[in-house]
Design a protein around this motif. Structure first.
Motif, PDB file in Angstrom:
ATOM      1  N   SER A  19       0.849  -1.186   0.000  1.00 29.38           N
ATOM      2  CA  SER A  19       0.000   0.000   0.000  1.00 29.38           C
ATOM      3  C   SER A  19       0.888   1.240   0.000  1.00 29.38           C
ATOM      4  O   SER A  19       2.050   1.181   0.416  1.00 29.38           O
ATOM      5  CB  SER A  19      -0.929   0.005   1.214  1.00 29.38           C
ATOM      6  N   GLY A  20       0.328   2.329  -0.482  1.00 26.60           N
ATOM      7  CA  GLY A  20       1.078   3.582  -0.525  1.00 26.60           C
ATOM      8  C   GLY A  20       2.219   3.506  -1.524  1.00 26.60           C
ATOM      9  O   GLY A  20       2.105   2.898  -2.585  1.00 26.60           O
ATOM     10  N   LEU A  21       3.339   4.111  -1.161  1.00 26.26           N
ATOM     11  CA  LEU A  21       4.532   4.115  -2.011  1.00 26.26           C
ATOM     12  C   LEU A  21       5.227   2.760  -1.911  1.00 26.26           C
ATOM     13  O   LEU A  21       5.604   2.323  -0.822  1.00 26.26           O
ATOM     14  CB  LEU A  21       5.491   5.227  -1.564  1.00 26.26           C
ATOM     15  N   SER A  51      -2.950  -3.571  -5.610  1.00 29.90           N
ATOM     16  CA  SER A  51      -4.069  -2.677  -5.898  1.00 29.90           C
ATOM     17  C   SER A  51      -4.095  -1.417  -5.046  1.00 29.90           C
ATOM     18  O   SER A  51      -4.749  -0.440  -5.415  1.00 29.90           O
ATOM     19  CB  SER A  51      -5.396  -3.427  -5.751  1.00 29.90           C
ATOM     20  N   ARG A  52      -3.378  -1.411  -3.935  1.00 29.73           N
ATOM     21  CA  ARG A  52      -3.424  -0.259  -3.030  1.00 29.73           C
ATOM     22  C   ARG A  52      -2.186   0.637  -3.110  1.00 29.73           C
ATOM     23  O   ARG A  52      -2.023   1.540  -2.292  1.00 29.73           O
ATOM     24  CB  ARG A  52      -3.632  -0.736  -1.593  1.00 29.73           C
ATOM     25  N   ILE A  53      -1.291   0.375  -4.067  1.00 31.68           N
ATOM     26  CA  ILE A  53      -0.125   1.254  -4.164  1.00 31.68           C
ATOM     27  C   ILE A  53      -0.521   2.551  -4.867  1.00 31.68           C
ATOM     28  O   ILE A  53      -1.389   2.570  -5.735  1.00 31.68           O
ATOM     29  CB  ILE A  53       1.092   0.589  -4.842  1.00 31.68           C
ATOM     30  N   THR A  54       0.112   3.628  -4.436  1.00 25.64           N
ATOM     31  CA  THR A  54      -0.158   4.942  -5.018  1.00 25.64           C
ATOM     32  C   THR A  54       0.972   5.394  -5.929  1.00 25.64           C
ATOM     33  O   THR A  54       0.774   6.262  -6.780  1.00 25.64           O
ATOM     34  CB  THR A  54      -0.362   5.989  -3.911  1.00 25.64           C
ATOM     35  N   ASP A  55       2.158   4.811  -5.740  1.00 25.62           N
ATOM     36  CA  ASP A  55       3.311   5.119  -6.569  1.00 25.62           C
ATOM     37  C   ASP A  55       4.366   4.067  -6.276  1.00 25.62           C
ATOM     38  O   ASP A  55       4.193   3.248  -5.373  1.00 25.62           O
ATOM     39  CB  ASP A  55       3.849   6.524  -6.263  1.00 25.62           C
ATOM     40  N   THR A  89      -4.715  -0.887 -11.474  1.00 26.13           N
ATOM     41  CA  THR A  89      -4.578   0.544 -11.723  1.00 26.13           C
ATOM     42  C   THR A  89      -3.355   0.748 -12.613  1.00 26.13           C
ATOM     43  O   THR A  89      -2.510  -0.159 -12.735  1.00 26.13           O
ATOM     44  CB  THR A  89      -4.378   1.336 -10.420  1.00 26.13           C
ATOM     45  N   VAL A  91      -0.634   2.550 -12.123  1.00 30.50           N
ATOM     46  CA  VAL A  91       0.626   2.423 -11.395  1.00 30.50           C
ATOM     47  C   VAL A  91       0.871   0.981 -10.947  1.00 30.50           C
ATOM     48  O   VAL A  91       1.996   0.490 -11.008  1.00 30.50           O
ATOM     49  CB  VAL A  91       0.723   3.428 -10.212  1.00 30.50           C
ATOM     50  N   SER A  92      -0.180   0.282 -10.525  1.00 33.97           N
ATOM     51  CA  SER A  92       0.029  -1.103 -10.085  1.00 33.97           C
ATOM     52  C   SER A  92       0.354  -2.013 -11.268  1.00 33.97           C
ATOM     53  O   SER A  92       1.153  -2.934 -11.135  1.00 33.97           O
ATOM     54  CB  SER A  92      -1.169  -1.624  -9.287  1.00 33.97           C
TER      55      SER A  92
END
Length: 143
Positions: A19-21, A51-55, A89, A91-92
């Motif tokens: 998750s996150g970065l 699925s929960r990464i932002t970058d 997503t 990014v993912s």
């Protein structure tokens, strides 16, 4: 925690969630903790939920070092490891493609990317309707 894992022995599965970065350092810590875990076994399938990464970290030399470290450990097990990356997503999907392409057949890793929970679970031969259902069932079995 940006990278965590749960070993589901009854399913012969390791569920990894980011998750996150997404950082190489976090991946190394999580993989080290998994490798040292008493329930870790050769041949366990891995479901990596991105699925929960932002970058993601873009230090490609460090990323390749991570893959080499993990590959060396997995290659010594003399058993193929199936890695299913769930990415839904932009990014993912980029992170999953980078991770997937970092593996080679000589390392004993078969890596695939799926963009729905249903196809990811099916690729692993699991009948659960969702990741949450899979984890809830595992929790019931250990209670």
């Amino acid at each position: 925690m940006p990278a965590s894992f749960q070993i589901l022995p009854a399913a012969n599965l390791v569920y990894v969630q980011y998750s996150g970065l997404m950082r190489v350092e976090d991946s190394l810590k999580a993989f080290g903790a998994y490798a040292a875990h008493p329930d870790a076994r050769p041949g366990q399938r891995h479901l990596i939920d991105l699925s929960r990464i932002t970058d993601m970290e873009r230090d490609f030399a460090k990323i390749m070092q991570l893959q080499a470290t993990k590959g060396a450990d997995l290659a010594m097990r003399e058993v193929e490891t199936l890695m299913v990356y769930f990415a839904n997503t932009a990014v993912s999907l980029k992170a999953a493609a980078l991770a997937k392409n970092g593996w080679s057949a000589s390392q004993g890793v078969i890596a695939i990317v799926q963009d729905t929970e249903e196809t990811a679970l099916a690729a692993l031969g699991l009948a659960a309707a969702s990741f949450d259902a899979l984890l809830e069932e595992a929790l019931r079995r250990t209670s």
